[in-house]
Design an enzyme around this catalytic site. Structure first.
Site, PDB file in Angstrom:
ATOM      1  N   GLU A  33      11.634 -11.909  20.808  1.00 34.07           N
ATOM      2  CA  GLU A  33      11.603 -12.756  21.879  1.00 34.07           C
ATOM      3  C   GLU A  33      12.099 -14.091  21.498  1.00 34.07           C
ATOM      4  O   GLU A  33      12.808 -14.658  22.561  1.00 34.07           O
ATOM      5  CB  GLU A  33       9.954 -12.902  22.468  1.00 34.07           C
ATOM      6  N   ASP A  37      15.342 -15.518  23.759  1.00 32.43           N
ATOM      7  CA  ASP A  37      14.942 -16.523  24.585  1.00 32.43           C
ATOM      8  C   ASP A  37      16.229 -17.288  24.461  1.00 32.43           C
ATOM      9  O   ASP A  37      16.930 -17.698  25.575  1.00 32.43           O
ATOM     10  CB  ASP A  37      13.961 -17.213  24.314  1.00 32.43           C
ATOM     11  N   ASP A 102       8.295 -11.591  28.126  1.00 32.68           N
ATOM     12  CA  ASP A 102       8.612 -11.626  26.874  1.00 32.68           C
ATOM     13  C   ASP A 102       8.996 -10.388  26.325  1.00 32.68           C
ATOM     14  O   ASP A 102      10.138 -10.549  25.258  1.00 32.68           O
ATOM     15  CB  ASP A 102       6.740 -11.701  26.276  1.00 32.68           C
ATOM     16  N   GLU A 105      12.939 -10.619  27.211  1.00 31.55           N
ATOM     17  CA  GLU A 105      13.731 -11.387  26.154  1.00 31.55           C
ATOM     18  C   GLU A 105      13.672 -10.638  24.815  1.00 31.55           C
ATOM     19  O   GLU A 105      14.767 -10.936  24.023  1.00 31.55           O
ATOM     20  CB  GLU A 105      12.951 -12.889  25.975  1.00 31.55           C
TER      21      GLU A 105
END
Length: 210
Positions: A33, A37, A102, A105
């Site tokens: 994650e 991101d 989450d 990502e």
């Protein structure tokens, strides 16, 4: 089956990306994650730079915030069927959207590690381009929109933000904010105080919609 236009060379990366820490505290998607991101943020920034050559930094930033928001990420995760494959432990009410975001990502982070940045960027552009093009004018961020609404209804008044105690694990706190205006309150959560404030403003805007 996840509707992602990509076949993993290492399927275990995808499996890891779909595993929440509540399901496995040692082997979960938090690290994926983290990198996903960053890959998403840069890819969307480059996409907006290309699509809106006449917009200034502030306008691009508002578009970017909307496109990488929890709500947008969860929306795309559900579109791809990721929500049906996430392994999670106990989940408190209202946290499903954050969990799907989450995982989205993390999946992008897994694609980056498995296939490289160009592959991950192409997937992001394919999934995000229509959303980016949907708003002809750059959207206002929720905090600005809320402030303008409150000032219009109650001249001179401003929303009041209160930072509450963080929740979650010490190494990955969830920040919580309460905002009050026009006799109503709403709360929001996020990975930073800024994100939590925006989330709270979004929730209060829904309440105040008239």
């Amino acid at each position: 089956m996840i509707k992602l236009n990509y076949t993993f060379n290492n399927p275990k990366l995808l499996e890891l990306a779909l595993t929440q820490s509540g399901a496995d505290s040692a082997h979960n998607n938090e690290r994926l994650e983290f990198i996903g991101d960053r890959v998403l943020g840069l890819s969307v920034a480059a996409l907006l730079y290309e699509m809106f050559p006449k917009e200034n930094e502030g306008e691009l930033a508002r578009r970017h915030a909307m496109l990488v928001s929890t709500e947008t990420l969860a929306q795309i995760a559900i579109k791809l069927g990721i929500d049906k494959h996430v392994r999670h432990g106990h989940m408190t009410a209202g946290r499903s959207q954050h969990m799907y975001a989450d995982a989205m990502e993390a999946v992008l982070g897994a694609v980056f590690l498995d296939g490289g940045f160009d592959v991950a960027r192409d997937i992001i552009v394919d999934l995000w381009r229509d959303l980016a093009a949907a708003d002809i004018q750059a959207p206002k961020d929720a905090k600005t929109a809320l402030q303008e609404l409150v000032q219009k209804v109650a001249s001179g008044a401003l929303p009041v933000y209160e930072y509450l105690e963080p929740t979650g694990a010490p190494h990955k706190p969830v920040f919580n904010v309460r905002v009050s205006a026009l006799g109503h309150t709403a709360t929001g959560s996020g990975a930073s105080k800024k994100a939590a404030s925006i989330s709270a403003a979004e929730e209060l805007l829904k309440i105040l919609a008239f």
